[in-house]
Design an enzyme around this catalytic site. Sequence first.
Site, PDB file in Angstrom:
ATOM      1  N   ALA A 161       0.802  -1.217   0.000  1.00 28.77           N
ATOM      2  CA  ALA A 161       0.000   0.000   0.000  1.00 28.77           C
ATOM      3  C   ALA A 161       0.847   1.285   0.000  1.00 28.77           C
ATOM      4  O   ALA A 161       0.432   2.306  -0.551  1.00 28.77           O
ATOM      5  CB  ALA A 161      -0.931  -0.012   1.203  1.00 28.77           C
ATOM      6  N   ASP A 221      -5.319  -1.357  -6.575  1.00 29.00           N
ATOM      7  CA  ASP A 221      -5.739  -0.106  -7.208  1.00 29.00           C
ATOM      8  C   ASP A 221      -5.452  -0.014  -8.705  1.00 29.00           C
ATOM      9  O   ASP A 221      -5.846   0.952  -9.356  1.00 29.00           O
ATOM     10  CB  ASP A 221      -5.095   1.085  -6.473  1.00 29.00           C
ATOM     11  CG  ASP A 221      -3.567   0.963  -6.372  1.00 29.00           C
ATOM     12  OD1 ASP A 221      -2.931   0.435  -7.302  1.00 29.00           O
ATOM     13  OD2 ASP A 221      -3.023   1.414  -5.347  1.00 29.00           O
ATOM     14  N   HIS A 256      -3.668  -9.660  -4.297  1.00 27.09           N
ATOM     15  CA  HIS A 256      -4.936  -9.450  -3.607  1.00 27.09           C
ATOM     16  C   HIS A 256      -6.051  -8.991  -4.526  1.00 27.09           C
ATOM     17  O   HIS A 256      -7.048  -8.442  -4.071  1.00 27.09           O
ATOM     18  CB  HIS A 256      -4.722  -8.457  -2.447  1.00 27.09           C
ATOM     19  CG  HIS A 256      -3.813  -8.991  -1.373  1.00 27.09           C
ATOM     20  ND1 HIS A 256      -3.157  -8.202  -0.470  1.00 27.09           N
ATOM     21  CD2 HIS A 256      -3.454 -10.265  -1.074  1.00 27.09           C
ATOM     22  CE1 HIS A 256      -2.426  -8.968   0.346  1.00 27.09           C
ATOM     23  NE2 HIS A 256      -2.583 -10.218  -0.013  1.00 27.09           N
ATOM     24  N   CYS A 289     -24.296 -15.088 -12.166  1.00 28.58           N
ATOM     25  CA  CYS A 289     -24.120 -15.408 -13.587  1.00 28.58           C
ATOM     26  C   CYS A 289     -22.715 -15.101 -14.095  1.00 28.58           C
ATOM     27  O   CYS A 289     -22.385 -15.424 -15.230  1.00 28.58           O
ATOM     28  CB  CYS A 289     -25.171 -14.677 -14.429  1.00 28.58           C
ATOM     29  SG  CYS A 289     -24.828 -12.925 -14.661  1.00 28.58           S
ATOM     30  N   CYS A 337     -29.158 -10.510 -14.118  1.00 31.20           N
ATOM     31  CA  CYS A 337     -29.904 -11.547 -13.374  1.00 31.20           C
ATOM     32  C   CYS A 337     -30.297 -11.103 -11.962  1.00 31.20           C
ATOM     33  O   CYS A 337     -30.962 -11.842 -11.254  1.00 31.20           O
ATOM     34  CB  CYS A 337     -29.072 -12.825 -13.290  1.00 31.20           C
ATOM     35  SG  CYS A 337     -27.753 -12.743 -12.072  1.00 31.20           S
ATOM     36  N   THR A 382       5.638  -1.680   2.044  1.00 35.80           N
ATOM     37  CA  THR A 382       4.811  -2.705   2.703  1.00 35.80           C
ATOM     38  C   THR A 382       5.327  -2.962   4.107  1.00 35.80           C
ATOM     39  O   THR A 382       6.539  -2.993   4.334  1.00 35.80           O
ATOM     40  CB  THR A 382       4.763  -4.023   1.888  1.00 35.80           C
ATOM     41  OG1 THR A 382       4.142  -5.036   2.683  1.00 35.80           O
ATOM     42  CG2 THR A 382       6.131  -4.506   1.444  1.00 35.80           C
ATOM     43  N   ILE A 404       8.933   6.312  -1.195  1.00 34.94           N
ATOM     44  CA  ILE A 404       9.364   5.544  -2.356  1.00 34.94           C
ATOM     45  C   ILE A 404       9.266   6.326  -3.672  1.00 34.94           C
ATOM     46  O   ILE A 404      10.140   6.205  -4.531  1.00 34.94           O
ATOM     47  CB  ILE A 404       8.607   4.193  -2.422  1.00 34.94           C
ATOM     48  CG1 ILE A 404       9.257   3.266  -3.425  1.00 34.94           C
ATOM     49  CG2 ILE A 404       7.122   4.371  -2.692  1.00 34.94           C
ATOM     50  CD1 ILE A 404       8.892   1.820  -3.256  1.00 34.94           C
TER      51      ILE A 404
HETATM   52  P1  NAD Z   1       0.420  -1.463   5.205  1.00 35.27           P
HETATM   53  O1  NAD Z   1      -0.533  -0.338   5.337  1.00 35.27           O
HETATM   54  O2  NAD Z   1       0.410  -2.534   6.222  1.00 35.27           O
HETATM   55  O3  NAD Z   1       1.908  -0.890   5.209  1.00 35.27           O
HETATM   56  C1  NAD Z   1       2.286   0.155   4.393  1.00 35.27           C
HETATM   57  C2  NAD Z   1       3.751   0.418   4.641  1.00 35.27           C
HETATM   58  O4  NAD Z   1       4.200   1.355   3.669  1.00 35.27           O
HETATM   59  C3  NAD Z   1       4.059   0.998   6.014  1.00 35.27           C
HETATM   60  O5  NAD Z   1       5.151   0.285   6.563  1.00 35.27           O
HETATM   61  C4  NAD Z   1       4.448   2.462   5.711  1.00 35.27           C
HETATM   62  O6  NAD Z   1       5.492   2.908   6.541  1.00 35.27           O
HETATM   63  C5  NAD Z   1       4.932   2.370   4.299  1.00 35.27           C
HETATM   64  N1  NAD Z   1       4.726   3.572   3.497  1.00 35.27           N
HETATM   65  C6  NAD Z   1       3.633   4.386   3.458  1.00 35.27           C
HETATM   66  N2  NAD Z   1       3.819   5.356   2.547  1.00 35.27           N
HETATM   67  C7  NAD Z   1       5.053   5.156   2.017  1.00 35.27           C
HETATM   68  C8  NAD Z   1       5.822   5.844   1.038  1.00 35.27           C
HETATM   69  N3  NAD Z   1       5.354   6.916   0.410  1.00 35.27           N
HETATM   70  N4  NAD Z   1       7.044   5.357   0.743  1.00 35.27           N
HETATM   71  C9  NAD Z   1       7.556   4.266   1.378  1.00 35.27           C
HETATM   72  N5  NAD Z   1       6.872   3.585   2.312  1.00 35.27           N
HETATM   73  C10 NAD Z   1       5.635   4.028   2.616  1.00 35.27           C
HETATM   74  O7  NAD Z   1       0.268  -2.038   3.736  1.00 35.27           O
HETATM   75  P2  NAD Z   1       0.605  -3.484   3.138  1.00 35.27           P
HETATM   76  O8  NAD Z   1       1.851  -4.013   3.737  1.00 35.27           O
HETATM   77  O9  NAD Z   1       0.473  -3.360   1.684  1.00 35.27           O
HETATM   78  O10 NAD Z   1      -0.573  -4.425   3.666  1.00 35.27           O
HETATM   79  C11 NAD Z   1      -1.884  -3.986   3.787  1.00 35.27           C
HETATM   80  C12 NAD Z   1      -2.940  -4.637   2.917  1.00 35.27           C
HETATM   81  O11 NAD Z   1      -3.719  -3.565   2.509  1.00 35.27           O
HETATM   82  C13 NAD Z   1      -2.516  -5.274   1.646  1.00 35.27           C
HETATM   83  O12 NAD Z   1      -2.997  -6.559   1.710  1.00 35.27           O
HETATM   84  C14 NAD Z   1      -3.258  -4.523   0.519  1.00 35.27           C
HETATM   85  O13 NAD Z   1      -4.012  -5.435  -0.251  1.00 35.27           O
HETATM   86  C15 NAD Z   1      -4.202  -3.620   1.201  1.00 35.27           C
HETATM   87  N6  NAD Z   1      -4.273  -2.200   0.754  1.00 35.27           N
HETATM   88  C16 NAD Z   1      -4.140  -1.835  -0.552  1.00 35.27           C
HETATM   89  C17 NAD Z   1      -4.207  -0.492  -0.930  1.00 35.27           C
HETATM   90  C18 NAD Z   1      -4.054  -0.113  -2.389  1.00 35.27           C
HETATM   91  O14 NAD Z   1      -4.425  -0.881  -3.266  1.00 35.27           O
HETATM   92  N7  NAD Z   1      -3.499   1.051  -2.689  1.00 35.27           N
HETATM   93  C19 NAD Z   1      -4.404   0.495   0.035  1.00 35.27           C
HETATM   94  C20 NAD Z   1      -4.557   0.098   1.386  1.00 35.27           C
HETATM   95  C21 NAD Z   1      -4.475  -1.251   1.721  1.00 35.27           C
HETATM   96 ZN    ZN Z   2     -25.816 -11.836 -12.940  1.00 37.35          ZN
END
Ligand code: NAD
Ligand code: ZN
Length: 246
Positions: free
Chosen positions: A24, A111, A126, A137, A158, A196, A237
């Site tokens: 995320a 996303d 995910h 359907c 449906c 992550t 990042i």
């Molecule tokens: P998490 O929220 O557990 O961890 C996010 C990590 O990213 C944290 O450690 C944080 O310090 C770091 N972080 C935040 N912004 C950052 C940046 N700009 N640069 C570097 N690091 C940064 O997220 P996760 O580990 O992906 O697990 C959470 C679950 O949430 C996943 O399973 C995912 O499917 C879901 N999720 C997805 C989205 C999306 O699709 N954008 C958003 C929220 C949650």
């Molecule tokens: Zn249907």
Amino acid sequence: MEISIEKLQELIDGSDNIVFFGGAGVSTESGIKDFRSVDGLYHMKFKYPPETMLSHSFYVRHKDEFFDFYKDKLLECTCGENPAKPNAAHLALAKLEEKGKLKAVITQNIDGLHQAAGSKNVLELHGSVLRNYCEDCGKSFEASYLYKAAGVPKCDKCGGDIKPDVVLYEEGLDNSIMSRSVQAIQEADMLIIGGTSLVVYPAAGLIDYYRGSKLVLINFDATARDSMADYSIHGKIGEIFSQLKI
Ligand code: NAD
Ligand code: ZN
């Protein structure tokens, strides 16, 4: 070992089978909230914890409340007035793939921003908010159809309930995506892990398949697995990738 941008550049320049594994945090600079940062979804007040609201049993038992939360917190950034756009990290990874240096992006995000940036080999552990199917359907629907629907979105063919192709807590991951991810990581000469917290399993366990000596962790906060990395950079990042010459 904490490294500089110059060292990261050198490691990338010397690799031709890079795999990126992200979460995320890769999308927060695009305006999508993560779960565990201080302003992430876990620190907001809801009637139930987000993990409960995004679980399979909650989806089955409280579909109305599930979709209230899902539309407001997960679809708003894709379908709302200001849709999120790829940031410098998504764009740099797409460019590395185009140049033949990066072989796969493995993401926990739902996303679709890696594909929007141009990445082709994206392994979505995910699922994606962009794919949605009628539970009865199988007809597929765009995210905007769900976003605009009042209450639980219903199939226009449906009348069945529409479920997003997103892996909820308590649900298993797609076997073929998991095995392709394992293989990509096993073959990688460099593994970059970014944005992550590495606490959501089984996704987080994937990094144990890496056999090389260039495991780089790019994260804002320290993670549960910092000690496993050969190199780490703490920071945003998108900002880090925007300083690289690719
Ligand atoms: P998490 O929220 O557990 O961890 C996010 C990590 O990213 C944290 O450690 C944080 O310090 C770091 N972080 C935040 N912004 C950052 C940046 N700009 N640069 C570097 N690091 C940064 O997220 P996760 O580990 O992906 O697990 C959470 C679950 O949430 C996943 O399973 C995912 O499917 C879901 N999720 C997805 C989205 C999306 O699709 N954008 C958003 C929220 C949650
Ligand atoms: Zn249907």
